[in-house]
Scaffold this motif. Structure first.
Motif, PDB file in Angstrom:
ATOM      1  N   LYS A  11       0.827  -1.211   0.000  1.00 30.54           N
ATOM      2  CA  LYS A  11       0.000   0.000   0.000  1.00 30.54           C
ATOM      3  C   LYS A  11       0.867   1.269   0.000  1.00 30.54           C
ATOM      4  O   LYS A  11       2.075   1.205   0.249  1.00 30.54           O
ATOM      5  CB  LYS A  11      -0.943  -0.046   1.207  1.00 30.54           C
ATOM      6  N   TYR A  51     -12.342  -2.040  -3.801  1.00 29.91           N
ATOM      7  CA  TYR A  51     -12.857  -2.150  -2.439  1.00 29.91           C
ATOM      8  C   TYR A  51     -14.389  -2.023  -2.387  1.00 29.91           C
ATOM      9  O   TYR A  51     -14.955  -1.697  -1.344  1.00 29.91           O
ATOM     10  CB  TYR A  51     -12.206  -1.109  -1.525  1.00 29.91           C
ATOM     11  N   HIS A  54     -16.608  -3.093   0.465  1.00 28.44           N
ATOM     12  CA  HIS A  54     -16.659  -2.296   1.699  1.00 28.44           C
ATOM     13  C   HIS A  54     -17.443  -0.995   1.534  1.00 28.44           C
ATOM     14  O   HIS A  54     -17.396  -0.128   2.417  1.00 28.44           O
ATOM     15  CB  HIS A  54     -15.237  -1.964   2.182  1.00 28.44           C
ATOM     16  N   PHE A  59     -15.536   3.349   6.941  1.00 29.72           N
ATOM     17  CA  PHE A  59     -14.159   3.710   6.590  1.00 29.72           C
ATOM     18  C   PHE A  59     -13.900   3.739   5.083  1.00 29.72           C
ATOM     19  O   PHE A  59     -12.776   4.001   4.646  1.00 29.72           O
ATOM     20  CB  PHE A  59     -13.170   2.741   7.268  1.00 29.72           C
ATOM     21  N   ARG A  87      -1.668 -14.254   4.435  1.00 30.58           N
ATOM     22  CA  ARG A  87      -2.394 -13.573   5.532  1.00 30.58           C
ATOM     23  C   ARG A  87      -1.616 -13.696   6.842  1.00 30.58           C
ATOM     24  O   ARG A  87      -1.602 -12.765   7.656  1.00 30.58           O
ATOM     25  CB  ARG A  87      -3.799 -14.178   5.702  1.00 30.58           C
ATOM     26  N   MET A  90       1.325 -11.302   6.691  1.00 33.97           N
ATOM     27  CA  MET A  90       0.840  -9.922   6.814  1.00 33.97           C
ATOM     28  C   MET A  90       0.558  -9.550   8.258  1.00 33.97           C
ATOM     29  O   MET A  90       0.840  -8.428   8.682  1.00 33.97           O
ATOM     30  CB  MET A  90      -0.462  -9.759   6.015  1.00 33.97           C
ATOM     31  N   THR A  93      -5.223  -7.135  10.677  1.00 36.82           N
ATOM     32  CA  THR A  93      -5.584  -5.882  10.004  1.00 36.82           C
ATOM     33  C   THR A  93      -5.112  -4.670  10.799  1.00 36.82           C
ATOM     34  O   THR A  93      -4.578  -3.715  10.236  1.00 36.82           O
ATOM     35  CB  THR A  93      -7.116  -5.806   9.827  1.00 36.82           C
ATOM     36  N   ARG A 104       2.692  -6.241   9.102  1.00 37.76           N
ATOM     37  CA  ARG A 104       1.950  -5.114   9.675  1.00 37.76           C
ATOM     38  C   ARG A 104       2.510  -4.692  11.029  1.00 37.76           C
ATOM     39  O   ARG A 104       2.542  -3.502  11.353  1.00 37.76           O
ATOM     40  CB  ARG A 104       0.463  -5.451   9.746  1.00 37.76           C
ATOM     41  N   ASP A 112      -5.764   2.042   9.459  1.00 36.32           N
ATOM     42  CA  ASP A 112      -6.100   2.706   8.196  1.00 36.32           C
ATOM     43  C   ASP A 112      -4.939   2.668   7.199  1.00 36.32           C
ATOM     44  O   ASP A 112      -5.165   2.634   5.994  1.00 36.32           O
ATOM     45  CB  ASP A 112      -6.495   4.160   8.452  1.00 36.32           C
ATOM     46  N   ASN A 114      -2.089   0.312   6.704  1.00 31.08           N
ATOM     47  CA  ASN A 114      -1.556  -0.943   7.252  1.00 31.08           C
ATOM     48  C   ASN A 114      -0.699  -1.747   6.276  1.00 31.08           C
ATOM     49  O   ASN A 114      -0.643  -2.976   6.348  1.00 31.08           O
ATOM     50  CB  ASN A 114      -2.688  -1.780   7.854  1.00 31.08           C
ATOM     51  N   VAL A 116      -0.066  -3.453   3.724  1.00 28.41           N
ATOM     52  CA  VAL A 116      -0.302  -4.490   2.714  1.00 28.41           C
ATOM     53  C   VAL A 116      -1.769  -4.889   2.639  1.00 28.41           C
ATOM     54  O   VAL A 116      -2.517  -4.748   3.615  1.00 28.41           O
ATOM     55  CB  VAL A 116       0.534  -5.775   2.991  1.00 28.41           C
ATOM     56  N   HIS A 117      -2.135  -5.387   1.470  1.00 29.33           N
ATOM     57  CA  HIS A 117      -3.404  -6.086   1.270  1.00 29.33           C
ATOM     58  C   HIS A 117      -3.098  -7.506   0.839  1.00 29.33           C
ATOM     59  O   HIS A 117      -2.120  -7.738   0.120  1.00 29.33           O
ATOM     60  CB  HIS A 117      -4.248  -5.418   0.171  1.00 29.33           C
TER      61      HIS A 117
HETATM   62  P1  RTP Z   1      -7.043  -5.943   3.215  1.00 29.81           P
HETATM   63  O1  RTP Z   1      -8.358  -6.256   2.555  1.00 29.81           O
HETATM   64  O2  RTP Z   1      -6.554  -4.541   2.915  1.00 29.81           O
HETATM   65  O3  RTP Z   1      -6.011  -6.993   2.968  1.00 29.81           O
HETATM   66  O4  RTP Z   1      -7.255  -5.936   4.798  1.00 29.81           O
HETATM   67  P2  RTP Z   1      -8.059  -6.980   5.676  1.00 29.81           P
HETATM   68  O5  RTP Z   1      -8.625  -8.079   4.817  1.00 29.81           O
HETATM   69  O6  RTP Z   1      -7.162  -7.348   6.792  1.00 29.81           O
HETATM   70  O7  RTP Z   1      -9.218  -6.063   6.221  1.00 29.81           O
HETATM   71  P3  RTP Z   1     -10.655  -5.746   5.581  1.00 29.81           P
HETATM   72  O8  RTP Z   1     -11.677  -6.040   6.616  1.00 29.81           O
HETATM   73  O9  RTP Z   1     -10.796  -6.387   4.233  1.00 29.81           O
HETATM   74  O10 RTP Z   1     -10.580  -4.173   5.407  1.00 29.81           O
HETATM   75  C1  RTP Z   1      -9.958  -3.568   4.293  1.00 29.81           C
HETATM   76  C2  RTP Z   1      -9.131  -2.396   4.751  1.00 29.81           C
HETATM   77  O11 RTP Z   1      -9.992  -1.398   5.267  1.00 29.81           O
HETATM   78  C3  RTP Z   1      -9.356  -0.744   6.355  1.00 29.81           C
HETATM   79  N1  RTP Z   1     -10.167  -0.891   7.544  1.00 29.81           N
HETATM   80  N2  RTP Z   1     -10.331   0.063   8.377  1.00 29.81           N
HETATM   81  N3  RTP Z   1     -11.126   1.647  10.573  1.00 29.81           N
HETATM   82  C4  RTP Z   1     -11.539   0.373  10.488  1.00 29.81           C
HETATM   83  O12 RTP Z   1     -12.231  -0.159  11.321  1.00 29.81           O
HETATM   84  C5  RTP Z   1     -11.106  -0.411   9.348  1.00 29.81           C
HETATM   85  N4  RTP Z   1     -11.407  -1.658   9.129  1.00 29.81           N
HETATM   86  C6  RTP Z   1     -10.801  -1.963   7.971  1.00 29.81           C
HETATM   87  C7  RTP Z   1      -8.028  -1.375   6.568  1.00 29.81           C
HETATM   88  O13 RTP Z   1      -7.026  -0.592   5.932  1.00 29.81           O
HETATM   89  C8  RTP Z   1      -8.168  -2.712   5.897  1.00 29.81           C
HETATM   90  O14 RTP Z   1      -6.919  -3.192   5.451  1.00 29.81           O
END
Ligand code: RTP
Ligand code: MG
Length: 143
Positions: A11, A51, A54, A59, A87, A90, A93, A104, A112, A114, A116-117
């Motif tokens: 990222k 995304y 989401h 967020f 995962r 990484m 989250t 991470r 916010d 973090n 890598v995805h």
């Molecule tokens: P990613 O998709 O980026 O690999 O991350 P992840 O699976 O660990 O988390 P995900 O639930 O898919 O959320 C995507 C990205 O949204 C941001 N996020 N912010 N403020 C919050 O509560 C919140 N929750 C998620 C994070 O940057 C997360 O990587």
């Protein structure tokens, strides 16, 4: 054990910190092989589409703005159980909850921003790889 491919993003925060190579080393140390890679400046439309799952989350707008704040590296990683392994490498989250030695924990500053995805399942891995790469951009690695 299944040979899998997963999709990964370094990222904008991690690119800005100049730790692309250190993150790639973590993938390699875990036995994940890079089979495609490129640097991109995402457009708002690309980030929104990527995304879209989401879209209704509070967020979402901040996430899209962050993802277009600078260039990213996108890559496809291949290995045994690559999706889960990535995962694990990484970490959680929220970097505050990530285990020691994870990307991470070591390179991310906040939930916010973090670093890598990584794809979370076989279906999303296939979709996300297709989102960013044509078939002719994916290489066969000798083993
Ligand atoms: P990613 O998709 O980026 O690999 O991350 P992840 O699976 O660990 O988390 P995900 O639930 O898919 O959320 C995507 C990205 O949204 C941001 N996020 N912010 N403020 C919050 O509560 C919140 N929750 C998620 C994070 O940057 C997360 O990587
Ligand atoms: Mg996710």
């Amino acid at each position: 054990m299944a040979l899998e491919r997963t999709f990964s993003i370094v990222k904008p925060d991690a690119v800005a910190k100049n730790v692309i190579g250190q993150i790639y080393a973590r993938f390699e140390e875990a036995g994940l092989k890079i089979v495609a890679s490129k640097m991109l400046q995402l457009s708002r439309e690309q980030a929104e589409g990527f995304y879209a799952v989401h879209k209704e989350r509070p967020f979402y707008n901040d996430l899209v703005s962050f993802m277009i704040s600078g260039p990213v590296m996108v890559q496809v990683l291949e290995g045994e159980n690559a999706i889960l392994k990535n995962r694990e490498v990484m970490g959680a989250t929220n970097p505050a909850e990530a285990e020691a030695g994870t990307i991470r924990k070591d390179f991310a500053d906040s939930i916010d921003e973090n670093a890598v995805h990584g794809s979370d399942a076989p279906e999303t891995a296939a979709e996300e790889i297709k989102f960013f790469f044509n078939d002719d951009e994916l290489c066969e690695r000798l083993r």
